[in-house]
Structure formats: C-alpha cells, structure tokens
Design an enzyme around this catalytic site. Structure first.
Site, PDB file in Angstrom:
ATOM      1  CB  ILE A  94      -0.931   0.030   1.229  1.00 16.83           C
ATOM      2  CG1 ILE A  94      -1.809  -1.234   1.247  1.00 16.83           C
ATOM      3  CG2 ILE A  94      -1.796   1.278   1.236  1.00 16.83           C
ATOM      4  CD1 ILE A  94      -2.591  -1.404   2.531  1.00 16.83           C
ATOM      5  CB  CYS A  95       1.750   3.735  -2.361  1.00 15.52           C
ATOM      6  SG  CYS A  95       2.618   5.315  -2.524  1.00 15.52           S
ATOM      7  CB  VAL A  96      -1.459   5.627   2.055  1.00  9.84           C
ATOM      8  CG1 VAL A  96      -1.001   4.834   3.261  1.00  9.84           C
ATOM      9  CG2 VAL A  96      -2.402   6.749   2.460  1.00  9.84           C
TER      10      VAL A  96
END
Length: 233
Positions: A94-96
């Site tokens: 996940i890229c956040v």
C-alpha cells in the site's frame, strides 16, 4: 515475515497491546480487527468496501506489520485480498502518505486503518503503484470502475473475511492405507463382489444338484431294504 516482538522495547509492546486490545473491543466502523496472540507486531484486519465505490459489497483482508523501529518508523500495510486500485501494488503493498512522509509516532494504528479505508474512497493516482489503474482513473473512469468492480466481485465477495486460516483446519479426507479395495474405489470393490456372486451362484446350483441326487439314492435304498424285508416274511 519474521516477528519483531523480541526487537521492540517492553514499553512499546505494552502500548501496542493496549491499542490493539482497544481496537478489537471497539473497532472503527466498517473495519474488523483480528489480533494475534502469538505476534502482536502483525495485525490482521478486514475492511468493508465503502458504498458508492467499485469496492462496495466486498470484504478486503489486510495486514499491518510493525517493524523493529516502530513507532519511530511507520508500519507497513499490505492488502491480502486482490484489488484493482492505483495505490495498491501487485503484491498488495500500500502506498499512502501516512505510511511514509506524513507518519508521526503519536498517530497510532487506528488513524492508519481509517486512512487506508478512505483511500478506497479517494484514490491518489499521483502516487500510483498500479500504473494501469492510475491511468484509467484519470483517463477513463468507466473502465477503471468496471475493472475494479470485476475484481471486487471475484476476490472480495467470496467469504474471504476473517482471520488467517490454518490449512490443516476443517475436515480431512479419509485415508484407507490398509485397505486396497477402499483405495481403489467402489467400482473395483464391486467387480470381485459381482464375480463372487456368480461363483456362489454356480456353487449353489452344483450343491443343490448333489443334494437332490443324494436324496434320490437314499429313497431308492429304503425301497430296496423294504422289498428284502417282505421277501423274508
């Protein structure tokens, strides 16, 4: 992934345990928590797909992994359920921002989970890990929505929510190691039975014939004995 329980200071483990216990007792709306008694540094969750998105109706399993430097370093998040989303890589990473440059030690795990749920509502194509999903989101939303909905129906609507499953759980196939007829199956067992019935039938016929012949011999002998007795008189 190896556990970091032994690498974290006792006071950090106490804080993590306290927060995870509170989350499990009172989870955020649309999120279920499945803490592990063996490894508090790996938190499994299930997120409901928000209404009004291509993910609605789906249940998305996810995990957070706390590294040895937590909380100075943010946890790492992974989707375990396959999803078509700009900010989720092909391996579930996940890229956040909250898991990167916006991370602060005081934010806590609840904030991370809520941010990831909001990511399902508001994807960020500018930091896309799935470039195709990011491109479709910007250029052809109808196609993006269709693809995301399709994967949701295939992977997130099949009862995959819940804690990790032990592959040894559930009913196991029966084994008949000592009985070759059971290993071969009913058809193999029925053939000898049928042959046996035929052999028994032939044996029964022969037995009946012999019995009838014996009975006739006895009756004839009795008649001869009776005639000899009458002659003596």
């Amino acid at each position: 992934m190896n556990s970091n329980v032994e690498n974290l200071p006792p006071h950090v483990l106490r804080l993590v345990y306290k927060e995870v216990s509170a989350l499990a007792a009172d989870p955020p709306e649309g999120i279920k928590i499945y803490p592990s008694e063996e490894d508090i540094t790996e938190l499994h969750t299930a997120i409901e797909g928000p209404e009004g998105t291509p993910f609605a109706g789906g249940i998305f399993r996810m995990r957070l992994v706390l590294g040895k430097d937590f909380p100075a370093v943010p946890p790492k998040g992974y989707f375990l359920t396959k999803i078509f989303h700009p900010n989720v890589g092909h391996k579930g990473e996940i890229c956040v921002n909250v898991l990167k440059r916006d991370w602060k030690a005081e934010l806590g795990l609840k904030h991370v989970l809520l941010t990831i749920k909001c990511l399902l509502i508001h994807p960020n194509p500018e930091s896309a890990l799935n470039e195709e999903a990011g491109r479709l989101l910007l250029e052809d939303y109808a196609e993006y929505e269709s693809r995301a909905r399709l994967l949701t129906e295939i992977h997130a609507m099949g009862g995959t929510s819940g804690p990790p499953q032990d592959p040894n759980d559930g009913p196991q196939p029966k084994k008949h190691a000592g009985d070759p007829m059971k290993r071969a199956g009913p058809s193999a067992a029925s053939v000898p039975a049928a042959l046996g019935n035929g052999a028994n039938g032939a044996s029964t016929t022969t037995s009946n014939s012999n019995s009838s012949s014996s009975t006739n011999n006895v009756a004839g002998k009795k008649k001869a004995d009776k005639k000899r007795a009458l002659r003596r008189l």
